[in-house]
Design a protein around this motif. Structure first.
Motif, short mmCIF file in Angstrom:
data_model
loop_
_atom_site.label_atom_id
_atom_site.label_comp_id
_atom_site.label_asym_id
_atom_site.label_seq_id
_atom_site.Cartn_x
_atom_site.Cartn_y
_atom_site.Cartn_z
N SER A 146 4.01 -2.24 -8.15
CA SER A 146 3.96 -2.12 -6.70
C SER A 146 4.19 -3.48 -6.05
O SER A 146 4.89 -3.59 -5.03
CB SER A 146 2.61 -1.55 -6.25
OG SER A 146 2.41 -0.26 -6.78
N LEU A 204 0.82 -1.21 0.00
CA LEU A 204 0.00 0.00 0.00
C LEU A 204 0.85 1.26 0.00
O LEU A 204 0.45 2.29 -0.57
CB LEU A 204 -0.94 0.00 1.21
CG LEU A 204 -1.99 -1.13 1.25
CD1 LEU A 204 -2.93 -0.92 2.44
CD2 LEU A 204 -2.78 -1.22 -0.05
N ALA A 231 -6.19 5.75 -4.65
CA ALA A 231 -5.80 4.78 -3.61
C ALA A 231 -5.47 5.50 -2.32
O ALA A 231 -5.85 5.05 -1.23
CB ALA A 231 -4.60 3.96 -4.09
N ARG A 232 -4.76 6.61 -2.42
CA ARG A 232 -4.41 7.36 -1.21
C ARG A 232 -5.67 7.84 -0.50
O ARG A 232 -5.77 7.74 0.74
CB ARG A 232 -3.51 8.54 -1.55
CG ARG A 232 -3.22 9.44 -0.37
CD ARG A 232 -2.05 10.36 -0.61
NE ARG A 232 -0.79 9.64 -0.58
CZ ARG A 232 0.40 10.23 -0.55
NH1 ARG A 232 0.48 11.56 -0.57
NH2 ARG A 232 1.49 9.52 -0.51
N THR A 292 0.25 3.96 -2.98
CA THR A 292 -0.24 5.31 -2.69
C THR A 292 0.83 6.39 -2.84
O THR A 292 0.49 7.57 -2.90
CB THR A 292 -0.80 5.37 -1.25
OG1 THR A 292 0.21 4.98 -0.32
CG2 THR A 292 -1.99 4.44 -1.10
N ASP A 293 2.10 5.99 -2.91
CA ASP A 293 3.18 6.99 -2.98
C ASP A 293 3.60 7.33 -4.40
O ASP A 293 3.97 8.48 -4.68
CB ASP A 293 4.41 6.51 -2.21
CG ASP A 293 4.30 6.76 -0.72
OD1 ASP A 293 3.20 7.13 -0.27
OD2 ASP A 293 5.29 6.59 0.00
N ARG A 323 -8.77 6.58 -0.86
CA ARG A 323 -9.58 5.42 -0.47
C ARG A 323 -9.03 4.74 0.78
O ARG A 323 -9.78 4.25 1.63
CB ARG A 323 -9.61 4.43 -1.64
CG ARG A 323 -10.33 3.11 -1.39
CD ARG A 323 -11.84 3.31 -1.32
NE ARG A 323 -12.53 2.04 -1.23
CZ ARG A 323 -13.02 1.38 -2.27
NH1 ARG A 323 -12.90 1.89 -3.49
NH2 ARG A 323 -13.65 0.24 -2.10
N LEU A 324 -7.70 4.69 0.89
CA LEU A 324 -7.07 3.92 1.96
C LEU A 324 -6.64 4.77 3.15
O LEU A 324 -6.08 4.25 4.11
CB LEU A 324 -5.86 3.17 1.40
CG LEU A 324 -6.19 2.18 0.27
CD1 LEU A 324 -4.92 1.67 -0.38
CD2 LEU A 324 -7.04 1.03 0.79
N ALA A 325 -6.90 6.06 3.09
CA ALA A 325 -6.52 6.95 4.20
C ALA A 325 -7.19 6.49 5.49
O ALA A 325 -8.40 6.29 5.56
CB ALA A 325 -6.93 8.39 3.88
N ARG A 365 -3.18 6.18 -8.28
CA ARG A 365 -2.41 6.46 -7.07
C ARG A 365 -3.17 7.41 -6.15
O ARG A 365 -3.29 7.17 -4.94
CB ARG A 365 -1.05 7.07 -7.42
CG ARG A 365 -0.15 7.30 -6.21
CD ARG A 365 0.80 8.45 -6.41
NE ARG A 365 0.12 9.72 -6.59
CZ ARG A 365 -0.44 10.42 -5.62
NH1 ARG A 365 -0.39 9.98 -4.37
NH2 ARG A 365 -1.06 11.56 -5.88
#
Length: 287
Positions: free
Chosen positions: A266, A205, A232-233, A209-210, A235-237, A229
């Protein structure tokens, strides 16, 4: 990184650590990728287990050059499973395996490996890429792997591709993403008390996300990769991996797969991070 000289690792140890890294990555829930929780992209985990087994002897062959390790691993994989499952993994792990055999701190040995490619490395890596034929490879104006004629120096070819491909960039910046993204994410996951496979999920992850995923960029364009990306950042925060959020991650996994989006780079970097961490530990060096 310790400055105390270290002994090189025997081939059997390197092979075992490589297999373990490949299998650990498969055990982790990695949204959009192939893993033990769900197949995807017409591939199943058994293909990757076999790929790890058949490529390990080439990856860890004592004294072999990087190109030879990559080409041998790719050819053995395709002979065994009939498709490319690990080109990116081999491209990242072969220099690490080569460095692990050498004396001195691993990071210094890795930089020496990256600085001493010869014509055989270029020829073998280009042949491996053609054999694997990764999705979305396309054509390049300079140093195209499918072009006829003399093969360019490997470092020059990787530098040409570096702006659009994170694995190529690794060959030019000393595998910077492993040290700047992967190992810190793994350390933080362990600090939080996460156990495998959630420590591995945390690493995946972090990459997802990076940085935009190169595999997505090749197949769908850099704009889509950056959008994935950023999404994802968002959504996954705040997701709590300590709570083992299987359903939430599987829902996101399904969304990515239904859209044909596979953050394969990834996943490749996740394997390489686990492999590097294991090599450092086996050599008695701090990550």
């Amino acid at each position: 990184m310790s400055a105390v000289p270290r002994d090189g690792l025997p081939a059997a140890t390197v092979a075992d650590l490589y297999r373990a890294a490949c299998l650990a990555e498969l055990d982790a829930l990695k949204p959009g990728n192939v893993h033990g929780y769900a197949p995807g992209h017409r591939m199943v985990t058994a293909d990757f287990v076999t790929s790890a087994d058949v490529s390990a002897p080439f990856l860890a062959e004592p004294g072999a050059r990087v190109g030879h390790r990559v080409r041998g691993g790719v050819e053995a994989t395709i002979a065994a499973v009939g498709q490319n499952t690990n080109l990116g993994i081999l491209l990242l792990c072969a220099p690490l395996a080569c460095a692990a055999e050498r004396l001195g701190p691993l990071v210094e040995a890795l930089n020496a490996v990256l600085a001493t490619f010869d014509a055989s490395d270029s020829s073998d890596v280009f042949a491996a890429i053609r054999r694997a034929n990764p999705g979305g490879l396309g054509r390049a104006e300079r140093h195209d792997v499918g072009a006829e004629g003399p093969v360019p120096p490997l470092r020059a070819a990787m530098a040409e591709a570096a702006p659009r491909d994170r694995i190529a960039r690794a060959y030019t910046d000393g595998f910077g993403d492993l040290f700047a993204i992967g190992l810190p994410a793994l350390r933080e996951a362990r600090r939080q008390g996460l156990a495998p496979p959630w420590t591995t999920t945390a690493v995946h992850l972090a990459y997802l996300t990076d940085v935009p995923d190169s595999h997505i960029a090749r197949k769908h364009g850099p704009g889509r990769a950056e959008a994935v990306r950023a999404a994802a950042r968002a959504r996954l925060a705040g997701i709590d991996l300590a709570a083992a959020p299987v359903e939430a991650l599987l829902a996101y996994d399904r969304e990515l797969k239904e859209a044909g989006l596979n953050p394969g780079t990834s996943a490749d970097f996740t394997v390489a991070t686990l492999f590097l961490d294991a090599l450092l530990s086996a050599r008695g060096e701090a990550a």
